[in-house]
Design a protein around this motif. Structure first.
Motif, PDB file in Angstrom:
ATOM      1  N   ARG A 116       5.989   2.517   2.278  1.00  0.00           N
ATOM      2  CA  ARG A 116       6.131   2.796   0.854  1.00  0.00           C
ATOM      3  C   ARG A 116       5.260   1.828   0.056  1.00  0.00           C
ATOM      4  N   TYR A 117       5.194   2.170  -1.230  1.00  0.00           N
ATOM      5  CA  TYR A 117       4.369   1.366  -2.131  1.00  0.00           C
ATOM      6  C   TYR A 117       5.155   0.988  -3.371  1.00  0.00           C
ATOM      7  N   TRP A 118       4.807  -0.178  -3.915  1.00  0.00           N
ATOM      8  CA  TRP A 118       5.563  -0.756  -5.036  1.00  0.00           C
ATOM      9  C   TRP A 118       4.615  -1.396  -6.021  1.00  0.00           C
ATOM     10  N   ASP A 133       5.138  -2.846   3.538  1.00  0.00           N
ATOM     11  CA  ASP A 133       4.930  -1.993   2.365  1.00  0.00           C
ATOM     12  C   ASP A 133       3.832  -2.571   1.457  1.00  0.00           C
ATOM     13  N   GLY A 134       3.110  -1.652   0.801  1.00  0.00           N
ATOM     14  CA  GLY A 134       2.018  -2.057  -0.090  1.00  0.00           C
ATOM     15  C   GLY A 134       2.529  -2.424  -1.468  1.00  0.00           C
ATOM     16  N   ARG A 153       1.612  -7.479  -0.060  1.00  0.00           N
ATOM     17  CA  ARG A 153       2.344  -6.764   0.969  1.00  0.00           C
ATOM     18  C   ARG A 153       3.751  -7.339   1.062  1.00  0.00           C
ATOM     19  N   ASP A 176       2.645   7.812  -3.026  1.00  0.00           N
ATOM     20  CA  ASP A 176       1.456   7.807  -2.175  1.00  0.00           C
ATOM     21  C   ASP A 176       0.220   8.204  -2.964  1.00  0.00           C
ATOM     22  N   TRP A 232      -0.851   5.484  -5.384  1.00  0.00           N
ATOM     23  CA  TRP A 232      -1.441   4.359  -4.635  1.00  0.00           C
ATOM     24  C   TRP A 232      -2.869   4.693  -4.210  1.00  0.00           C
TER      25      TRP A 232
END
Length: 160
Positions: free
Chosen positions: A2-4, A48-49, A67, A141, A144
Motif C-alpha cells: 500500500r501507499y501513504w 509500504d510506500g 518507506r 495505486d 502513486w
DNA sequence: GCCAACGTTGGC
DNA sequence: GCCAACGTTGGC
C-alpha cells in the motif's frame, strides 16, 4: 503493497532531517488522532510506500519518498511527562498511541499543493479533500504511479 | 494572524 | 446520545 502520504512539519523533521538520521529512519511519534493511529496499527505493512509531505511551512508539498520500516509499536513520547506528546491517560500496561518507523528513500523536487491540485488525476486524493486535517492518508495505486511517473520523473517499478 | 474545518470533551 | 464549546490543524 500500500501507499501513504505522511505529513511532517519540516521544522520538526524535514526530508533532509530524515536523511541525516542514524540508519536514515525515524519513529513517527506524536500522532494523536485515532484514525491516523489506526492506519499505522491496522493497515500499514513494512515496505509500504510513503510520500513524505512538508506541512505548515512556506512551501507545503511532497518533498521526498520514504518507506514504512517497522510495524506499529507504542509511541514512547506518550509516557514522557516532559514531552509535548505526553498523555496522562496512557500507561505502559495500556498504551494509547502507537507509531511505525519510517525510512528515507529519496529526496525529490518539491511538488507543491498547487501542482497537486492542478491535476485532475489527483482530484480524489484524500490529502486534498476539503477540510482534511489527517496527518496520514492513504494513496491509491493510481495516484502513486501518477505522482512518481508524471510529477517526479521516477519509475514506479523501481520502487519495490 | 486569520479562519474554515474538524475532532474531542463534557454537561445534560 | 446530543450538541455546544473548545482546541488543533494547516493553508493562505
Amino acid at each position: 503493497m500500500r501507499y501513504w502520504l505522511m505529513k511532517s512539519e519540516p521544522e520538526e523533521c524535514s526530508i533532509d532531517d530524515l536523511a541525516a538520521m542514524p540508519d536514515r529512519r525515524v519513529p513517527w511519534f506524536g500522532v494523536r488522532n485515532y484514525q491516523a493511529r489506526n492506519y499505522m496499527t491496522r493497515d500499514m505493512a513494512v515496505g509500504d510506500g510513503v510520500l513524505f509531505y512538508h506541512s505548515s511551512c512556506p512551501q507545503p508539498g511532497i518533498a521526498g519518498l520514504a518507506r514504512v520500516a517497522s510495524t506499529a509499536h507504542p509511541d514512547e513520547t506518550q509516557f514522557d511527562p516532559a514531552s509535548p506528546y505526553f498523555d496522562p491517560k496512557a500507561s505502559r500496561a495500556e498504551p494509547r498511541w502507537y507509531n511505525v518507523d519510517v525510512a528515507f528513500v529519496a529526496k525529490t523536487p518539491l511538488v507543491g499543493l498547487a501542482t497537486l491540485r492542478a491535476r485532475p488525476e489527483l482530484a480524489e486524493m484524500r490529502v486534498l479533500a476539503r477540510g482534511n486535517r489527517l496527518s496520514i492518508t492513504p494513496v491509491t495505486d493510481d495516484e502513486w504511479r501518477f505522482i512518481l511517473s508524471e510529477l517526479l520523473d521516477a519509475d514506479p517499478d523501481d520502487f519495490q
